[in-house]
Motif scaffolding. Structure first.
Motif, PDB file in Angstrom:
ATOM      1  N   UNK A 148      20.175  37.781  20.128  1.00 23.32           N
ATOM      2  CA  UNK A 148      21.468  37.304  19.623  1.00 23.32           C
ATOM      3  C   UNK A 148      22.608  38.265  19.970  1.00 23.32           C
ATOM      4  N   UNK A 149      22.345  39.221  20.841  1.00 19.24           N
ATOM      5  CA  UNK A 149      23.416  40.123  21.270  1.00 19.24           C
ATOM      6  C   UNK A 149      24.163  39.493  22.436  1.00 19.24           C
ATOM      7  N   UNK A 150      25.468  39.378  22.304  1.00 17.42           N
ATOM      8  CA  UNK A 150      26.299  38.780  23.352  1.00 17.42           C
ATOM      9  C   UNK A 150      26.951  39.908  24.150  1.00 17.42           C
ATOM     10  N   UNK A 151      26.584  40.031  25.403  1.00 24.65           N
ATOM     11  CA  UNK A 151      27.129  41.097  26.247  1.00 24.65           C
ATOM     12  C   UNK A 151      28.548  40.755  26.693  1.00 24.65           C
ATOM     13  N   UNK A 152      29.369  41.781  26.908  1.00 21.99           N
ATOM     14  CA  UNK A 152      30.713  41.538  27.447  1.00 21.99           C
ATOM     15  C   UNK A 152      30.631  40.926  28.841  1.00 21.99           C
ATOM     16  N   UNK A 153      31.724  40.308  29.315  1.00 18.83           N
ATOM     17  CA  UNK A 153      31.721  39.706  30.660  1.00 18.83           C
ATOM     18  C   UNK A 153      31.472  40.750  31.747  1.00 18.83           C
ATOM     19  N   UNK A 154      30.897  40.277  32.858  1.00 23.15           N
ATOM     20  CA  UNK A 154      30.679  41.156  34.008  1.00 23.15           C
ATOM     21  C   UNK A 154      31.783  40.941  35.037  1.00 23.15           C
ATOM     22  N   UNK A 155      32.011  41.951  35.871  1.00 26.21           N
ATOM     23  CA  UNK A 155      32.996  41.853  36.957  1.00 26.21           C
ATOM     24  C   UNK A 155      32.342  42.328  38.252  1.00 26.21           C
ATOM     25  N   UNK A 156      32.840  41.859  39.415  1.00 18.25           N
ATOM     26  CA  UNK A 156      32.273  42.304  40.686  1.00 18.25           C
ATOM     27  C   UNK A 156      32.507  43.804  40.895  1.00 18.25           C
ATOM     28  N   UNK A 157      31.560  44.451  41.528  1.00 18.71           N
ATOM     29  CA  UNK A 157      31.713  45.864  41.866  1.00 18.71           C
ATOM     30  C   UNK A 157      32.481  45.967  43.187  1.00 18.71           C
ATOM     31  N   UNK A 158      33.615  46.694  43.229  1.00 14.65           N
ATOM     32  CA  UNK A 158      34.397  46.779  44.470  1.00 14.65           C
ATOM     33  C   UNK A 158      33.641  47.517  45.569  1.00 14.65           C
ATOM     34  N   UNK A 159      33.932  47.144  46.810  1.00 12.14           N
ATOM     35  CA  UNK A 159      33.283  47.792  47.952  1.00 12.14           C
ATOM     36  C   UNK A 159      33.848  49.180  48.217  1.00 12.14           C
ATOM     37  N   UNK A 160      35.153  49.347  47.987  1.00 14.61           N
ATOM     38  CA  UNK A 160      35.822  50.624  48.247  1.00 14.61           C
ATOM     39  C   UNK A 160      36.865  50.876  47.160  1.00 14.61           C
ATOM     40  N   UNK A 161      37.325  52.111  47.018  1.00 12.11           N
ATOM     41  CA  UNK A 161      38.420  52.372  46.080  1.00 12.11           C
ATOM     42  C   UNK A 161      39.677  51.618  46.512  1.00 12.11           C
ATOM     43  N   UNK A 162      40.449  51.161  45.529  1.00 12.81           N
ATOM     44  CA  UNK A 162      41.679  50.424  45.823  1.00 12.81           C
ATOM     45  C   UNK A 162      42.855  51.058  45.095  1.00 12.81           C
ATOM     46  N   UNK A 163      44.062  50.862  45.643  1.00  9.97           N
ATOM     47  CA  UNK A 163      45.276  51.397  45.036  1.00  9.97           C
ATOM     48  C   UNK A 163      46.215  50.250  44.682  1.00  9.97           C
ATOM     49  N   UNK A 164      47.071  50.490  43.689  1.00  5.45           N
ATOM     50  CA  UNK A 164      48.039  49.493  43.250  1.00  5.45           C
ATOM     51  C   UNK A 164      49.254  49.546  44.166  1.00  5.45           C
ATOM     52  N   UNK A 165      49.703  48.384  44.673  1.00  2.67           N
ATOM     53  CA  UNK A 165      50.830  48.330  45.606  1.00  2.67           C
ATOM     54  C   UNK A 165      51.994  47.485  45.098  1.00  2.67           C
ATOM     55  N   UNK A 166      51.777  46.711  44.025  1.00  6.08           N
ATOM     56  CA  UNK A 166      52.831  45.819  43.549  1.00  6.08           C
ATOM     57  C   UNK A 166      53.149  46.083  42.082  1.00  6.08           C
ATOM     58  N   UNK A 167      54.428  45.976  41.737  1.00  2.73           N
ATOM     59  CA  UNK A 167      54.826  46.127  40.345  1.00  2.73           C
ATOM     60  C   UNK A 167      54.248  45.019  39.472  1.00  2.73           C
ATOM     61  N   UNK A 168      53.917  43.894  40.094  1.00  3.32           N
ATOM     62  CA  UNK A 168      53.361  42.781  39.334  1.00  3.32           C
ATOM     63  C   UNK A 168      52.007  43.138  38.715  1.00  3.32           C
ATOM     64  N   UNK A 169      51.375  44.214  39.181  1.00  6.54           N
ATOM     65  CA  UNK A 169      50.140  44.687  38.570  1.00  6.54           C
ATOM     66  C   UNK A 169      50.377  44.976  37.086  1.00  6.54           C
ATOM     67  N   UNK A 170      51.594  45.407  36.783  1.00 10.92           N
ATOM     68  CA  UNK A 170      51.937  45.748  35.402  1.00 10.92           C
ATOM     69  C   UNK A 170      52.730  44.645  34.708  1.00 10.92           C
ATOM     70  N   UNK A 171      53.622  43.992  35.428  1.00 12.26           N
ATOM     71  CA  UNK A 171      54.588  43.113  34.767  1.00 12.26           C
ATOM     72  C   UNK A 171      54.195  41.650  34.735  1.00 12.26           C
TER      73      UNK A 171
END
Length: 334
Positions: A148-171
């Motif tokens: 009866x334990x519900x695990x949190x959602x999973x997400x894909x594992x990225x292939x490489x490190x990524x950087x933020x390039x757009x302000x829309x990442x925040x806004x």
């Protein structure tokens, strides 16, 4: 001859001892009822483990308080517990409650330790932190073993490190809103689970109280918790992530109160306080500004709800005064 100098307690030390005594006497009442009515033997044993922790804490806290000449709070006693009341919640709810109990203890004690100066008290609260961690781990292990334990959602594992390039990442600009990231998912999931548990707990309390103002306040809190669950769940569903939905059958049809109205009001007040902490931590750890704004809005809502609860407790003379600084101006005026 003992020449040890007795170090007076500081304000944070007194406050944490006082609050811990309130919390552990409340927990003793709640876990006593839960353990007496649990049917699953594994869950009953874990409830008894939690109850044993509370009893040990109470004995040590009383010792700390009396040795320092601090009046022991009235807090909660057998007068706040109806030993003959039938069960109000399911065994699976008991287990979820224990998981949250351990989680809350970890948060409370981790905040207490850094502001405590005296070594004996730091050692005590560190022991409490360790035992809360143990309770959390054992609760999760048992939830998993029961399926009866519900695990949190999973997400894909990225292939490489990524950087933020757009302000829309925040806004979160329209048409360019990014999917929720790992920390945002973690906090959304945790706050959904906490509100689901709180909604079930407060529904049970609403069924058994005989006071109209208390019942109305409980029902309002149930609806607020359900609303917050939907708000957080919708943010996950927007990115096609599953939202937990547990403890649907948590509350029985009993209308006999296992606890006093004072205890139930105080308990929900404590959940409001920890919920505010959870939202306060989640907001700055959610880079998307729309999500941060959601936490701010919901935090204001539970803040107002908590204030209204305080008014009810004052009306019924249920609120015990926490030790604090004295009013020097008033003393001087005498």
């Amino acid at each position: 001859m003992d020449t040890t100098v007795k170090i007076p307690l500081t304000a944070p030390e007194i406050a944490n001892l006082w609050a811990a005594y309130q919390g552990d006497t409340l927990s003793r009442c709640v876990l006593t009822h839960f353990a007496a009515t649990a049917e699953d033997q594994d869950i009953k044993e874990l409830l008894l483990y939690g109850l044993d922790l509370s009893n040990k804490h109470i004995a040590r806290l009383r010792n700390f308080l009396t040795n320092e000449g601090i009046p022991v709070p009235s807090a909660f006693s057998e007068e706040d517990l109806n030993a003959e009341a039938p069960r109000l919640y399911s065994d699976s709810f008991y287990l979820g409650y224990l998981m949250n109990f351990g989680k809350q203890g970890m948060v409370i004690y981790s905040y207490a330790i850094p502001v405590i100066s005296r070594k004996d008290l730091r050692e005590y609260f560190t022991e409490c932190l360790v035992s809360s961690t143990e309770l959390l781990n054992r609760s999760i292990d048992l939830l998993e073993s029961k399926g009866i334990y519900v695990r949190p959602p999973r997400i894909p594992i990225p292939d490489t490190p990524e950087f933020v390039h757009k302000e829309s990442y925040f806004y979160a600009l329209f048409g360019d809103k990014r999917p929720v990231n790992g920390p945002e998912i973690a906090h959304l999931y945790a706050n959904i689970v906490t509100n689901l548990l709180g909604s079930a707990l407060i529904q049970g309390f609403a069924q058994v109280t005989k006071s109209e103002d208390v019942r109305n306040w409980f029902l309002r809190g149930r609806d607020i918790a359900s609303k917050h669950v939907e708000v957080f769940s919708s943010l996950l569903r927007d990115d096609h992530l599953p939202a937990p939905n547990i403890w649907d059958d948590a509350v029985t049809t009993s209308t006999t109160a296992p606890f006093s109205d004072k205890l139930m009001m105080y308990h929900i007040g404590g959940l409001i306080a920890t919920g505010a902490v959870n939202y306060g931590v989640a907001a700055p750890n959610s880079p998307r500004r729309d999500i941060m704004a959601v936490y701010g809005r919901l935090l204001a809502e539970i803040g107002k709800y908590g204030e209204d609860g305080v008014e009810i407790m004052l009306k019924h003379h249920w609120m015990e005064k926490v030790p604090g600084a004295v009013d020097r101006d008033a003393i001087a005026a005498k």
